[in-house]
Scaffold this motif. Structure first.
Motif, PDB file in Angstrom:
ATOM      1  N   GLU A 158       0.812  -1.227   0.000  1.00 34.41           N
ATOM      2  CA  GLU A 158       0.000   0.000   0.000  1.00 34.41           C
ATOM      3  C   GLU A 158       0.845   1.277   0.000  1.00 34.41           C
ATOM      4  OE1 GLU A 158      -0.255  -2.633   2.073  1.00 34.41           O
ATOM      5  OE2 GLU A 158      -0.765  -1.988   4.135  1.00 34.41           O
ATOM      6  N   ASP A 159       2.155   1.149   0.115  1.00 31.73           N
ATOM      7  CA  ASP A 159       3.040   2.303  -0.024  1.00 31.73           C
ATOM      8  C   ASP A 159       3.338   2.614  -1.492  1.00 31.73           C
ATOM      9  OD1 ASP A 159       4.843   1.047   2.800  1.00 31.73           O
ATOM     10  OD2 ASP A 159       3.436   2.738   2.789  1.00 31.73           O
ATOM     11  N   THR A 160       2.887   1.759  -2.388  1.00 32.19           N
ATOM     12  CA  THR A 160       3.123   1.980  -3.815  1.00 32.19           C
ATOM     13  C   THR A 160       2.470   3.281  -4.274  1.00 32.19           C
ATOM     14  OG1 THR A 160       3.309  -0.374  -4.311  1.00 32.19           O
ATOM     15  CG2 THR A 160       2.680   1.080  -6.128  1.00 32.19           C
ATOM     16  N   ALA A 161       3.261   4.140  -4.879  1.00 35.97           N
ATOM     17  CA  ALA A 161       2.779   5.458  -5.307  1.00 35.97           C
ATOM     18  C   ALA A 161       3.907   6.200  -5.997  1.00 35.97           C
ATOM     19  CB  ALA A 161       2.285   6.267  -4.118  1.00 35.97           C
ATOM     20  N   VAL A 162       3.558   7.324  -6.597  1.00 37.76           N
ATOM     21  CA  VAL A 162       4.577   8.279  -7.030  1.00 37.76           C
ATOM     22  C   VAL A 162       4.819   9.224  -5.859  1.00 37.76           C
ATOM     23  CG1 VAL A 162       5.191  10.091  -8.654  1.00 37.76           C
ATOM     24  CG2 VAL A 162       3.859   8.126  -9.436  1.00 37.76           C
ATOM     25  N   TYR A 163       6.068   9.363  -5.494  1.00 42.58           N
ATOM     26  CA  TYR A 163       6.450  10.205  -4.358  1.00 42.58           C
ATOM     27  C   TYR A 163       7.008  11.533  -4.874  1.00 42.58           C
ATOM     28  CZ  TYR A 163       5.679   6.437  -1.050  1.00 42.58           C
ATOM     29  OH  TYR A 163       5.094   5.464  -0.272  1.00 42.58           O
ATOM     30  N   TYR A 164       6.486  12.623  -4.306  1.00 41.97           N
ATOM     31  CA  TYR A 164       6.866  13.962  -4.720  1.00 41.97           C
ATOM     32  C   TYR A 164       7.518  14.722  -3.569  1.00 41.97           C
ATOM     33  CZ  TYR A 164       3.616  13.150  -8.602  1.00 41.97           C
ATOM     34  OH  TYR A 164       2.972  12.645  -9.702  1.00 41.97           O
ATOM     35  N   CYS A 165       8.539  15.452  -3.900  1.00 38.98           N
ATOM     36  CA  CYS A 165       9.196  16.356  -2.967  1.00 38.98           C
ATOM     37  C   CYS A 165       8.545  17.734  -3.062  1.00 38.98           C
ATOM     38  CB  CYS A 165      10.683  16.432  -3.332  1.00 38.98           C
ATOM     39  SG  CYS A 165      11.653  17.618  -2.404  1.00 38.98           S
ATOM     40  N   ASN A 166       8.368  18.378  -1.933  1.00 42.12           N
ATOM     41  CA  ASN A 166       7.761  19.706  -1.884  1.00 42.12           C
ATOM     42  C   ASN A 166       8.623  20.645  -1.059  1.00 42.12           C
ATOM     43  OD1 ASN A 166       5.888  21.517   0.076  1.00 42.12           O
ATOM     44  ND2 ASN A 166       5.052  21.499  -2.002  1.00 42.12           N
ATOM     45  N   ALA A 167       8.740  21.893  -1.529  1.00 42.56           N
ATOM     46  CA  ALA A 167       9.462  22.926  -0.780  1.00 42.56           C
ATOM     47  C   ALA A 167       8.559  24.135  -0.605  1.00 42.56           C
ATOM     48  CB  ALA A 167      10.739  23.315  -1.519  1.00 42.56           C
ATOM     49  N   ASP A 168       8.462  24.597   0.632  1.00 42.39           N
ATOM     50  CA  ASP A 168       7.626  25.743   0.965  1.00 42.39           C
ATOM     51  C   ASP A 168       8.491  26.997   0.992  1.00 42.39           C
ATOM     52  OD1 ASP A 168       5.596  26.621   3.900  1.00 42.39           O
ATOM     53  OD2 ASP A 168       5.969  27.661   2.008  1.00 42.39           O
ATOM     54  N   CYS A 169       8.212  27.910   0.058  1.00 42.85           N
ATOM     55  CA  CYS A 169       8.941  29.180   0.022  1.00 42.85           C
ATOM     56  C   CYS A 169       8.068  30.328   0.471  1.00 42.85           C
ATOM     57  CB  CYS A 169       9.482  29.428  -1.388  1.00 42.85           C
ATOM     58  SG  CYS A 169      11.043  28.611  -1.701  1.00 42.85           S
ATOM     59  N   GLY A 170       7.058  30.034   1.263  1.00 43.30           N
ATOM     60  CA  GLY A 170       6.203  31.083   1.798  1.00 43.30           C
ATOM     61  C   GLY A 170       5.174  31.534   0.791  1.00 43.30           C
TER      62      GLY A 170
END
Length: 115
Positions: free
Chosen positions: A88-100
């Motif tokens: 169930e961990d199968t997925a596309v994993y995305y990185c995110n960065a918060d710049c405000g």
């Protein structure tokens, strides 16, 4: 502008481990919190784990005790250590960065866990 490049995805058997990396480049000085999201087929994108610039972390309940998020601010790199992986961990994993004023996203890396 911030560019995010994920790596480390792949195919692994249930119970195995993977380590995802996300290298940030560009105007990285603006980045505060960073996180990993995932999206499985037919499902909405969900937050997996997040980490503040000070190192505080939070995880979705389904990965607590199995996944660890970390960041190396000197290298502008975010990591996700994934242990005891489940199908169930199968997925596309995305990185995110918060710049405000803006969120930035990577292109995603596929994680597939076979049973």
């Amino acid at each position: 502008q911030v560019q995010l490049l994920e790596s480390g995805g792949g195919l692994v058997q249930a119970g195995g481990s993977l380590r995802l990396s996300c290298a940030a480049s560009g105007d990285t000085i603006c980045i505060s919190a960073m996180g990993w999201y995932r999206q499985a087929p037919g499902k909405e994108r969900e937050l997996v784990a997040a980490i503040t610039s000070g190192g505080s972390t939070n995880y979705t309940d389904s990965v607590k005790g199995r996944f660890t998020i970390s960041r190396d601010n000197a290298k502008n790199t975010l990591y996700l250590q994934m242990n005891s992986l489940k199908p169930e961990d199968t997925a596309v994993y995305y990185c995110n960065a918060d710049c405000g004023w803006q969120d930035y996203w990577g292109q995603g890396t596929q994680v597939t866990v076979s049973s």
